[in-house]
Design a protein around this motif. Structure first.
Motif, short mmCIF file in Angstrom:
data_model
loop_
_atom_site.label_atom_id
_atom_site.label_comp_id
_atom_site.label_asym_id
_atom_site.label_seq_id
_atom_site.Cartn_x
_atom_site.Cartn_y
_atom_site.Cartn_z
N HIS A 29 14.66 0.09 10.87
CA HIS A 29 15.02 1.51 10.93
C HIS A 29 14.24 2.34 9.90
O HIS A 29 14.28 3.55 9.90
CB HIS A 29 16.53 1.68 10.72
N LYS A 30 13.52 1.65 9.00
CA LYS A 30 12.75 2.41 7.99
C LYS A 30 11.24 2.23 8.18
O LYS A 30 10.45 2.41 7.27
CB LYS A 30 13.15 1.94 6.58
N MET A 31 10.90 1.88 9.41
CA MET A 31 9.52 1.54 9.74
C MET A 31 8.53 2.66 9.40
O MET A 31 7.39 2.40 9.04
CB MET A 31 9.48 1.27 11.24
N TRP A 32 8.96 3.90 9.54
CA TRP A 32 8.01 5.03 9.37
C TRP A 32 8.11 5.69 8.00
O TRP A 32 7.57 6.75 7.78
CB TRP A 32 8.19 6.06 10.49
N GLU A 33 8.81 5.01 7.09
CA GLU A 33 8.88 5.58 5.74
C GLU A 33 7.79 4.98 4.87
O GLU A 33 7.14 4.00 5.23
CB GLU A 33 10.27 5.29 5.14
N TYR A 34 7.60 5.61 3.72
CA TYR A 34 6.59 5.11 2.77
C TYR A 34 7.27 4.26 1.70
O TYR A 34 8.41 4.55 1.32
CB TYR A 34 5.87 6.29 2.11
N SER B 160 14.08 1.46 -1.76
CA SER B 160 14.58 0.84 -2.99
C SER B 160 13.72 -0.39 -3.30
O SER B 160 12.92 -0.83 -2.48
CB SER B 160 16.03 0.42 -2.80
N TYR B 161 13.91 -0.92 -4.48
CA TYR B 161 13.15 -2.09 -4.92
C TYR B 161 13.35 -3.27 -3.96
O TYR B 161 12.42 -3.94 -3.55
CB TYR B 161 13.64 -2.46 -6.33
N GLY B 162 14.62 -3.46 -3.61
CA GLY B 162 14.96 -4.57 -2.72
C GLY B 162 14.34 -4.38 -1.34
O GLY B 162 13.87 -5.35 -0.71
N GLU B 163 14.31 -3.13 -0.90
CA GLU B 163 13.72 -2.85 0.42
C GLU B 163 12.21 -3.10 0.41
O GLU B 163 11.63 -3.63 1.35
CB GLU B 163 14.03 -1.41 0.83
N GLN B 164 11.58 -2.70 -0.71
CA GLN B 164 10.14 -2.95 -0.83
C GLN B 164 9.84 -4.45 -0.78
O GLN B 164 8.89 -4.90 -0.16
CB GLN B 164 9.61 -2.39 -2.16
N GLN B 165 10.73 -5.19 -1.41
CA GLN B 165 10.55 -6.64 -1.40
C GLN B 165 10.64 -7.18 0.02
O GLN B 165 9.89 -8.07 0.42
CB GLN B 165 11.64 -7.28 -2.27
N ARG B 166 11.54 -6.60 0.81
CA ARG B 166 11.69 -7.06 2.20
C ARG B 166 10.48 -6.70 3.04
O ARG B 166 10.11 -7.42 3.95
CB ARG B 166 12.98 -6.49 2.80
N VAL B 167 9.85 -5.56 2.69
CA VAL B 167 8.61 -5.21 3.40
C VAL B 167 7.55 -6.28 3.11
O VAL B 167 6.85 -6.75 4.02
CB VAL B 167 8.07 -3.81 2.96
N ALA B 168 7.47 -6.66 1.84
CA ALA B 168 6.51 -7.70 1.44
C ALA B 168 6.78 -9.01 2.18
O ALA B 168 5.85 -9.71 2.61
CB ALA B 168 6.57 -7.91 -0.06
N LEU C 82 0.88 -1.18 0.00
CA LEU C 82 0.00 0.00 0.00
C LEU C 82 0.91 1.22 0.00
O LEU C 82 1.54 1.53 1.02
CB LEU C 82 -0.90 -0.01 1.24
N PHE C 83 1.00 1.88 -1.13
CA PHE C 83 2.01 2.93 -1.31
C PHE C 83 1.75 4.19 -0.49
O PHE C 83 2.66 4.94 -0.22
CB PHE C 83 2.16 3.27 -2.80
N HIS C 84 0.50 4.42 -0.11
CA HIS C 84 0.23 5.62 0.67
C HIS C 84 0.24 5.33 2.17
O HIS C 84 -0.13 6.17 2.97
CB HIS C 84 -1.10 6.23 0.24
N LYS C 85 0.65 4.10 2.51
CA LYS C 85 0.76 3.77 3.94
C LYS C 85 2.21 3.49 4.28
O LYS C 85 2.98 3.00 3.45
CB LYS C 85 -0.10 2.54 4.26
N ARG C 86 2.55 3.78 5.53
CA ARG C 86 3.93 3.59 5.97
C ARG C 86 4.29 2.10 6.00
O ARG C 86 3.40 1.25 6.01
CB ARG C 86 4.14 4.18 7.36
N VAL C 87 5.60 1.85 6.04
CA VAL C 87 6.09 0.47 6.09
C VAL C 87 5.42 -0.27 7.26
O VAL C 87 4.92 -1.39 7.10
CB VAL C 87 7.63 0.47 6.25
N PHE C 88 5.39 0.39 8.40
CA PHE C 88 4.79 -0.23 9.60
C PHE C 88 3.35 -0.66 9.31
O PHE C 88 2.97 -1.80 9.57
CB PHE C 88 4.81 0.77 10.77
N GLU C 89 2.57 0.25 8.75
CA GLU C 89 1.15 -0.05 8.49
C GLU C 89 0.99 -1.16 7.47
O GLU C 89 0.06 -1.97 7.56
CB GLU C 89 0.44 1.22 8.00
#
Lengths: 278, 221
Positions: free
Chosen positions: B129-134, B139-147, B91-98
């Motif tokens: 450490h990037k919990m509150w970012e969108y 990066s692409y790799g970081e987004q993958q790790r959120v998933a 969800l791109f408009h929500k933070r990593v945490f959410e």
């Protein structure tokens, strides 16, 4: 942006509804004012014994519809005629007897003024022994009756159409919102959200849109009612009283806002169904 | 745990995306599905979490035929799964945490518990450490790790991952695979689609080869 647009549309449709509601309020009010001064005269039979006359007077006084009762004796009636029409003095003198019947003049109370009630009251009184006839402004009663009916019909018709229009507008606005968040809904479904969980924010959005639309339209209506007569009033003359807007009652205003919430809720509910199939 | 019986899937005739796939995965299995692009790996995963329905065949998960679950009850099946999508689906408009917390929110877990578990999941993929970012800030790799964090946060019984290490450097890929292994050790069935031969060589237990929608080889290392 989309929500501003949707509130504007909801607000406009509610405003139109409010304007008609306020107009119809005015029609009702005018009708009520007209009937307030209505005089009903009950003519008594000739040589009516005093007890019977008293019982009629008592009956009239007891009625909640009647504000005050005034007895006019035959002598008073004659005197009044002579005062009002001095040029017809000769006719009366020629007859030699007093042709005027005694009567009770009654003013209606302000409340309980539905035309049907008035007609029923008159009929009941006419059926009473000792009352020969009743005179009242039948035209006004009937006109008032049809005016009220018309105002009611216009209110219901336009109200119904506009409520339906608002429903579809909200439904489509929410549909646009849902469509814009289609992906989000899909993701929520895939992570195990129930339909209820997904629906809640949209339903709330619908309800809030409806309520906001209602409140803003009421505010605009307030301004309109305040400034419209100043702007147009002078040129309207006598028509002004008929076209004049009247503020909505607290109940009507609350109902309008509640209708907004209701329409918002069902509008968004109807637009969500097909997006919950992923 | 996961049983597929003679699954056929066709998006558009005449080509079959999957042809006659029969597959059984037991509780605690660790599978790799591999094959060239367009061989039907993603389709197979989508069938398992019932994003799509097969043209023919039956799918039984946890003794339930998932094709018979009505749409409004499908959340039950999905709550038992963690899924890493190839396109992440964040969800791109929500933070990593959410993004990670949403899995727990739908279960009605208390906020404090959610915070703890989300933090742990993000620490596992080294993103706390990037919990509150969108997501767009990552990066692409970081987004993958959120998933990945979102998929594992609820300790799922079944973990499905579509190219989960495709955008990660080898070191990080190994760390992620270790996380998957840990979840597997706790009893979860894990199915991973990947091209990465190195990864398969390193972690592979059971491997399925798909080619043009057909299961051409099952291999146990």
């Amino acid at each position: 942006m989309r929500n501003t647009f949707s509130i504007t549309i909801i607000c406009l449709s509610f405003l139109i509804f409010g304007v008609f509601l306020s107009l119809s309020n005015n029609l009702f009010y005018t009708a009520k004012e007209l009937s307030k001064n209505m005089l009903i005269i009950f003519f008594l039979e000739k040589d009516l014994p005093e007890e019977q006359r008293n019982s009629i007077e008592k009956r009239l006084n007891e009625s909640s519809l009647v504000n005050n009762v005034h007895y006019i004796s035959t002598g008073q009636a004659l005197k009044r005629f002579q005062q009002n029409f001095p040029e017809l003095q000769g006719i009366i003198e020629n007859i030699e007897i007093n042709p005027f019947p005694a009567s009770f003049e009654t003013n209606l109370a302000e409340e309980n003024l539905s035309p049907e009630t008035i007609l029923r009251f008159i009929q009941v009184m006419k059926d009473m022994e000792g009352i020969e006839d009743a005179q009242f402004n039948r035209d006004w009663v009937e006109r008032m009756q049809s005016l009220s009916r018309l105002a009611k019909a216009i209110g219901f018709f336009l109200g119904g159409i506009l409520a339906l229009a608002s429903f579809f507008i909200i439904s489509n606005v929410i549909r646009l919102n849902v469509f814009a968040r289609k992906e989000e809904i899909g993701i929520l479904r895939l992570v195990g959200a129930t339909n209820f969980f997904i629906r809640i924010p949209f339903l709330l959005e619908g309800i809030i849109l409806g309520i906001l639309g209602g409140i803003i339209s009421l505010a605009l209506l307030f301004l309109l009612i305040k400034f419209f007569p100043l702007y147009l009033g002078a040129s309207l003359g006598a028509l002004n009283e008929i076209i004049n807007f009247r503020y909505l009652s607290l109940t009507q205003a609350t109902m309008l806002i509640a209708a907004g919430a209701f329409i918002g809720f069902f509008g968004s509910l109807s637009s969500l169904a097909r997006f919950l199939k992923v | 745990m996961i049983e597929l019986y003679h699954i056929w899937k066709q998006y558009q005739p005449p080509r079959w995306a999957l042809s006659d796939i029969t597959l059984h995965a037991k509780k605690g299995d660790f599978f790799f599905i591999t094959g060239p692009s367009g061989s039907g790996k993603t389709t197979l995963l989508k069938l398992i979490f019932r994003e799509i329905l097969p043209t023919q065949g039956q799918i039984v998960i946890d003794k339930r035929n998932i094709l018979r679950i009505p749409d409004h009850r499908i959340y039950g099946l999905r709550r038992s799964m963690g899924i890493v999508f190839q396109d992440f689906r964040l969800l791109f408009h929500k933070r990593v945490f959410e993004n990670v917390a949403v899995v727990l929110q739908v279960l009605g877990i208390p906020r404090k518990e959610i915070r703890r578990r989300v933090f742990n999941a993000l620490r596992m993929v080294n993103l706390h450490h990037k919990m509150w970012e969108y997501p767009p800030q990552l990066s692409y790799g970081e987004q993958q790790r959120v998933a990945i964090a979102r998929a594992v946060v609820n300790n799922p019984k079944i973990l499905l991952a579509d190219e989960p290490t495709g955008n990660l450097d080898p070191e990080l890929a190994n760390e992620i695979m270790t996380v998957f292994k840990e979840i597997n050790m706790q009893g979860a069935t894990v199915i991973i689609c990947t091209h990465d031969r190195e990864l398969i060589r390193h972690f592979g237990e059971k491997i399925l080869f798909l080619y043009r929608g057909k299961l051409i080889r099952k291999e146990k290392l």
